[in-house]
Design a protein around this motif. Structure first.
Motif, PDB file in Angstrom:
ATOM      1  N   LYS A  77       0.758  -1.229   0.135  1.00 49.11           N
ATOM      2  CA  LYS A  77      -0.087  -0.070  -0.073  1.00 49.11           C
ATOM      3  C   LYS A  77       0.797   1.304   0.085  1.00 49.11           C
ATOM      4  N   LEU A  78       2.007   1.244   0.837  1.00 52.13           N
ATOM      5  CA  LEU A  78       2.833   2.581   0.743  1.00 52.13           C
ATOM      6  C   LEU A  78       3.410   2.440  -0.599  1.00 52.13           C
ATOM      7  N   ALA A  79       3.951   1.479  -1.157  1.00 53.37           N
ATOM      8  CA  ALA A  79       4.600   1.583  -2.561  1.00 53.37           C
ATOM      9  C   ALA A  79       3.544   2.230  -3.376  1.00 53.37           C
ATOM     10  N   THR A  80       2.322   1.748  -3.460  1.00 52.26           N
ATOM     11  CA  THR A  80       1.311   2.220  -4.356  1.00 52.26           C
ATOM     12  C   THR A  80       1.163   3.615  -4.157  1.00 52.26           C
ATOM     13  N   THR A  81       1.051   4.420  -3.002  1.00 55.09           N
ATOM     14  CA  THR A  81       0.797   5.637  -2.594  1.00 55.09           C
ATOM     15  C   THR A  81       2.045   6.598  -3.156  1.00 55.09           C
ATOM     16  N   ILE A  82       3.476   5.829  -3.292  1.00 52.06           N
ATOM     17  CA  ILE A  82       4.603   6.602  -3.630  1.00 52.06           C
ATOM     18  C   ILE A  82       4.740   6.698  -5.189  1.00 52.06           C
ATOM     19  N   VAL A  83       4.241   5.535  -5.709  1.00 56.13           N
ATOM     20  CA  VAL A  83       4.095   5.701  -7.042  1.00 56.13           C
ATOM     21  C   VAL A  83       3.192   6.499  -7.711  1.00 56.13           C
ATOM     22  N   GLU A  84       1.806   6.472  -7.105  1.00 54.65           N
ATOM     23  CA  GLU A  84       0.909   7.409  -7.610  1.00 54.65           C
ATOM     24  C   GLU A  84       1.348   8.882  -7.189  1.00 54.65           C
ATOM     25  N   THR A  85       1.849   9.316  -6.151  1.00 51.97           N
ATOM     26  CA  THR A  85       2.539  10.547  -5.984  1.00 51.97           C
ATOM     27  C   THR A  85       3.315  10.851  -6.984  1.00 51.97           C
ATOM     28  N   VAL A  86       4.429  10.160  -7.259  1.00 51.10           N
ATOM     29  CA  VAL A  86       5.245  10.189  -8.505  1.00 51.10           C
ATOM     30  C   VAL A  86       4.785  10.521  -9.871  1.00 51.10           C
ATOM     31  N   ARG A  87       3.514   9.809 -10.280  1.00 51.54           N
ATOM     32  CA  ARG A  87       2.900   9.787 -11.117  1.00 51.54           C
ATOM     33  C   ARG A  87       2.191  11.294 -11.381  1.00 51.54           C
ATOM     34  N   MET A  88       1.819  11.779 -10.161  1.00 52.77           N
ATOM     35  CA  MET A  88       0.939  13.081 -10.135  1.00 52.77           C
ATOM     36  C   MET A  88       2.088  14.318 -10.585  1.00 52.77           C
ATOM     37  N   GLU A  89       3.226  13.964  -9.757  1.00 55.27           N
ATOM     38  CA  GLU A  89       4.248  15.102  -9.962  1.00 55.27           C
ATOM     39  C   GLU A  89       4.601  14.982 -11.393  1.00 55.27           C
ATOM     40  N   LEU A  90       4.835  14.034 -12.087  1.00 54.19           N
ATOM     41  CA  LEU A  90       5.102  13.997 -13.401  1.00 54.19           C
ATOM     42  C   LEU A  90       4.038  14.587 -14.396  1.00 54.19           C
ATOM     43  N   ASP A  91       2.625  14.478 -14.107  1.00 46.90           N
ATOM     44  CA  ASP A  91       1.634  14.684 -14.874  1.00 46.90           C
ATOM     45  C   ASP A  91       1.491  16.504 -14.915  1.00 46.90           C
ATOM     46  N   VAL A  92       1.653  16.964 -13.715  1.00 46.80           N
ATOM     47  CA  VAL A  92       1.818  18.133 -13.261  1.00 46.80           C
ATOM     48  C   VAL A  92       2.859  18.964 -13.811  1.00 46.80           C
ATOM     49  N   ALA A  93       4.177  18.138 -14.071  1.00 49.09           N
ATOM     50  CA  ALA A  93       5.302  18.854 -14.918  1.00 49.09           C
ATOM     51  C   ALA A  93       4.942  18.734 -16.254  1.00 49.09           C
ATOM     52  N   LYS A  94       4.475  17.673 -16.900  1.00 48.96           N
ATOM     53  CA  LYS A  94       3.903  17.872 -18.352  1.00 48.96           C
ATOM     54  C   LYS A  94       3.220  18.966 -18.373  1.00 48.96           C
ATOM     55  N   TYR A  95       2.236  19.129 -17.793  1.00 46.12           N
ATOM     56  CA  TYR A  95       1.006  20.023 -17.933  1.00 46.12           C
ATOM     57  C   TYR A  95       1.691  21.610 -17.852  1.00 46.12           C
ATOM     58  N   ALA A  96       2.653  21.633 -16.731  1.00 46.72           N
ATOM     59  CA  ALA A  96       3.188  22.785 -16.777  1.00 46.72           C
ATOM     60  C   ALA A  96       4.028  23.218 -18.040  1.00 46.72           C
ATOM     61  N   GLU A  97       4.793  22.300 -18.408  1.00 47.43           N
ATOM     62  CA  GLU A  97       5.784  22.339 -19.786  1.00 47.43           C
ATOM     63  C   GLU A  97       4.859  22.756 -20.832  1.00 47.43           C
ATOM     64  N   ARG A  98       3.644  22.221 -21.191  1.00 50.83           N
ATOM     65  CA  ARG A  98       2.844  22.169 -22.262  1.00 50.83           C
ATOM     66  C   ARG A  98       2.049  23.648 -22.319  1.00 50.83           C
ATOM     67  N   ASN A  99       1.896  23.972 -21.122  1.00 58.36           N
ATOM     68  CA  ASN A  99       1.323  25.450 -20.708  1.00 58.36           C
ATOM     69  C   ASN A  99       2.390  26.523 -20.292  1.00 58.36           C
ATOM     70  N   LYS A 100       3.514  26.212 -20.443  1.00 62.79           N
ATOM     71  CA  LYS A 100       4.316  27.240 -20.073  1.00 62.79           C
ATOM     72  C   LYS A 100       4.349  28.061 -18.725  1.00 62.79           C
ATOM     73  N   LEU A 101       4.022  27.275 -17.870  1.00 68.57           N
ATOM     74  CA  LEU A 101       3.782  27.837 -16.265  1.00 68.57           C
ATOM     75  C   LEU A 101       5.121  28.021 -15.810  1.00 68.57           C
ATOM     76  N   THR A 102       5.102  29.147 -14.709  1.00 70.59           N
ATOM     77  CA  THR A 102       6.537  29.223 -14.108  1.00 70.59           C
ATOM     78  C   THR A 102       6.467  28.232 -13.034  1.00 70.59           C
TER      79      THR A 102
END
Length: 87
Positions: free
Chosen positions: A46-71
């Motif tokens: 369960k802890l591993a799943t939470t860690i992976v989900e957190t990293v996935r969310m961070e990557l998704d936000v980074a991709k979103y930020a890059e696509r939308n040229k966010l500071t």
């Protein structure tokens, strides 16, 4: 009398995806060898799943930020909002 801990000693995992994989395989080996009980193995999974989900969310936000040229500041706010909403 306090219950004695007979499970394997705790070692710190390297804070990388390779470290997580290694720790999970160590737990799996311990479960198969009978050194680790199913309750502990389930908690680790369960802890591993939470860690992976957190990293996935961070990557998704980074991709979103890059696509939308966010500071970086705006990207951090977006990540905070996503966490608060449980996205």
């Amino acid at each position: 009398m306090a219950k004695r801990n007979t499970e394997s000693p705790v070692t710190l995992a390297e804070r990388t995806s390779a470290g997580l994989r290694s720790a999970l395989f160590d737990e799996l080996d311990g479960l198969r060898e009978g050194r680790i009980n199913a309750t502990r193995a389930n908690a680790v999974a369960k802890l591993a799943t939470t860690i992976v989900e957190t990293v996935r969310m961070e990557l998704d936000v980074a991709k979103y930020a890059e696509r939308n040229k966010l500071t970086p500041e705006r990207a951090a706010k977006t990540l905070t909002t996503a966490v608060n909403l449980g996205i």
